[in-house]
Write an enzyme that holds these catalytic residues in place. Sequence first.
Site, PDB file in Angstrom:
ATOM      1  N   GLN A   1       0.776   6.487   1.006  1.00 19.90           N
ATOM      2  CA  GLN A   1       1.467   7.581   1.695  1.00 19.90           C
ATOM      3  C   GLN A   1       2.942   7.683   1.311  1.00 19.90           C
ATOM      4  O   GLN A   1       3.645   8.568   1.787  1.00 19.90           O
ATOM      5  CB  GLN A   1       1.350   7.404   3.223  1.00 19.90           C
ATOM      6  CG  GLN A   1      -0.065   7.483   3.746  1.00 19.90           C
ATOM      7  CD  GLN A   1      -0.700   8.869   3.573  1.00 19.90           C
ATOM      8  OE1 GLN A   1      -0.011   9.860   3.325  1.00 19.90           O
ATOM      9  NE2 GLN A   1      -2.014   8.923   3.673  1.00 19.90           N
TER      10      GLN A   1
ATOM     11  N   ASP B   1       0.870  -1.172   0.000  1.00 15.02           N
ATOM     12  CA  ASP B   1       0.000   0.000   0.000  1.00 15.02           C
ATOM     13  C   ASP B   1       0.912   1.228   0.000  1.00 15.02           C
ATOM     14  O   ASP B   1       1.469   1.606   1.033  1.00 15.02           O
ATOM     15  CB  ASP B   1      -0.889  -0.046   1.256  1.00 15.02           C
ATOM     16  CG  ASP B   1      -1.725   1.211   1.408  1.00 15.02           C
ATOM     17  OD1 ASP B   1      -1.579   2.135   0.583  1.00 15.02           O
ATOM     18  OD2 ASP B   1      -2.521   1.268   2.370  1.00 15.02           O
TER      19      ASP B   1
HETATM   20  N1  PMP Z   1      -3.796   3.411   2.544  1.00 15.77           N
HETATM   21  C1  PMP Z   1      -3.278   4.445   3.208  1.00 15.77           C
HETATM   22  C2  PMP Z   1      -1.969   4.251   3.919  1.00 15.77           C
HETATM   23  C3  PMP Z   1      -3.949   5.659   3.261  1.00 15.77           C
HETATM   24  O1  PMP Z   1      -3.426   6.678   3.941  1.00 15.77           O
HETATM   25  C4  PMP Z   1      -5.179   5.787   2.582  1.00 15.77           C
HETATM   26  C5  PMP Z   1      -5.967   7.086   2.622  1.00 15.77           C
HETATM   27  N2  PMP Z   1      -5.954   7.738   3.836  1.00 15.77           N
HETATM   28  C6  PMP Z   1      -5.659   4.691   1.873  1.00 15.77           C
HETATM   29  C7  PMP Z   1      -4.953   3.527   1.867  1.00 15.77           C
HETATM   30  C8  PMP Z   1      -6.945   4.770   1.115  1.00 15.77           C
HETATM   31  O2  PMP Z   1      -6.851   5.674   0.071  1.00 15.77           O
HETATM   32  P1  PMP Z   1      -8.153   6.092  -0.770  1.00 15.77           P
HETATM   33  O3  PMP Z   1      -9.156   6.564   0.231  1.00 15.77           O
HETATM   34  O4  PMP Z   1      -7.662   7.176  -1.662  1.00 15.77           O
HETATM   35  O5  PMP Z   1      -8.583   4.881  -1.506  1.00 15.77           O
END
Ligand code: PMP
Length: 418
Positions: free
Chosen positions: A215, A212
Amino acid sequence: MKTPPYNLQEEKMVLDPEKIKKDFPILNRKIHGKPLVYLDNAATTQKPLAVIEAIHHYYLNENSNIHRGVHTLSEQATLAYEGAREKIRAFIGAKETSEIIFVRGATEGINLIAQTYGRKFIGSGDEIVISTLEHHSNIVPWQILCEQVGAKLRVIPINDKGELLIEDLKKIINAKTKLMGITHVSNALGTIVPLKEIIKIAHEQNIPVVVDGAQAIPHLKVNVQELDADFYLFSGHKVYGPTGIGVVYGKKNFLEIMPPYQGGGDMISSVTFEKTEYNILPFKFEAGTPHIAGAIGLGVALDYLKTLDLEKVALYENELLSYALEKSSEMADLQIIGQSVDRAGVISFNLAQLHAHDVGTVLDRHGIAIRAGHHCAMPLMKRLGLEATCRVSFAVYNTKEDVDSLFKALQKTLEVLG
Ligand code: PMP
């Protein structure tokens, strides 16, 4: 017609935060009569004019559907959309454009992998490893999968600083482990995870790793091949691009053996009532009309970052972070949450005994936007024995003056609420 403003010149600029700030029109706004100080970048970043203009240009001049059209507009839109895919490939160092799939965002990216790779290759009694640092987006899709196939979720613990316990990871993975889902940078604490080392450990046991990168992409130079990540995903809106667009990178050998995510137009090569043949990569995973303007906007956002030079951006943001951490150490009532040595872009804290929401609300009256809450990381908050924190997160347009304004306002918050 003007040439599409989709390709920014690759001339490296000197990193001048005041000049950069001017590229982001929204930062001229006043909030409650005060200049906006935007420190909620981990939630979403603001957009440079170049991105706004590219989207504007697309809808004014080229709007049409892609891939299927024989007319000029469709050709131009297709070129722009596929051009964006190539920019993303280059930005993350993927081998082939066919390994870049457009999705709505990081959340959809993880769900895609869980419901395609996961449903096909993970079964009853198997285990999926994630970490305590994960955002709900990298927890819940795996829980849903576990319920569907009868698999079990295992979790890598952290120490009190918010760093992963790698020795424990080695004990957790075993012959039943079929996949690892791990964040690159924690959205709540800013911890940078030692990804290369973790991926190596996983690969020694033939465990594929889903990263993921939501960030990480705005702050770190990422090369998916150097990391040897099997999947890497992120959202466009956290890296100066539009909302509603994101990316899944997957190694071709995985993507090829995965079933499609959704069925519909564009993901097929032929359809009869008896049988459907799926399209080649990456189209097999892009059913229906995609967010064309979003993809174009994301391409321009990455161009913009490249003109600033990501290495310089990372150095600059680190400087801001150190400056802010130094200031916080001077404030006795401020408790920093998360002390990872390697961290990017984020400071989580609590102020005296005040509730994070109250702090956030008072700061807003000073024009300062921060985040307050559990940051979609409730299990992490539980591990830390907290319900909520205040979170400040930086972007390249933030300045030391922004940090000064924050600390002045925090001092006033203490006076008002403390
Ligand atoms: N993973 C992380 C580490 C995040 O910070 C976020 C959003 N805060 C997400 C996934 C999800 O991203 P999105 O809402 O743009 O799909």
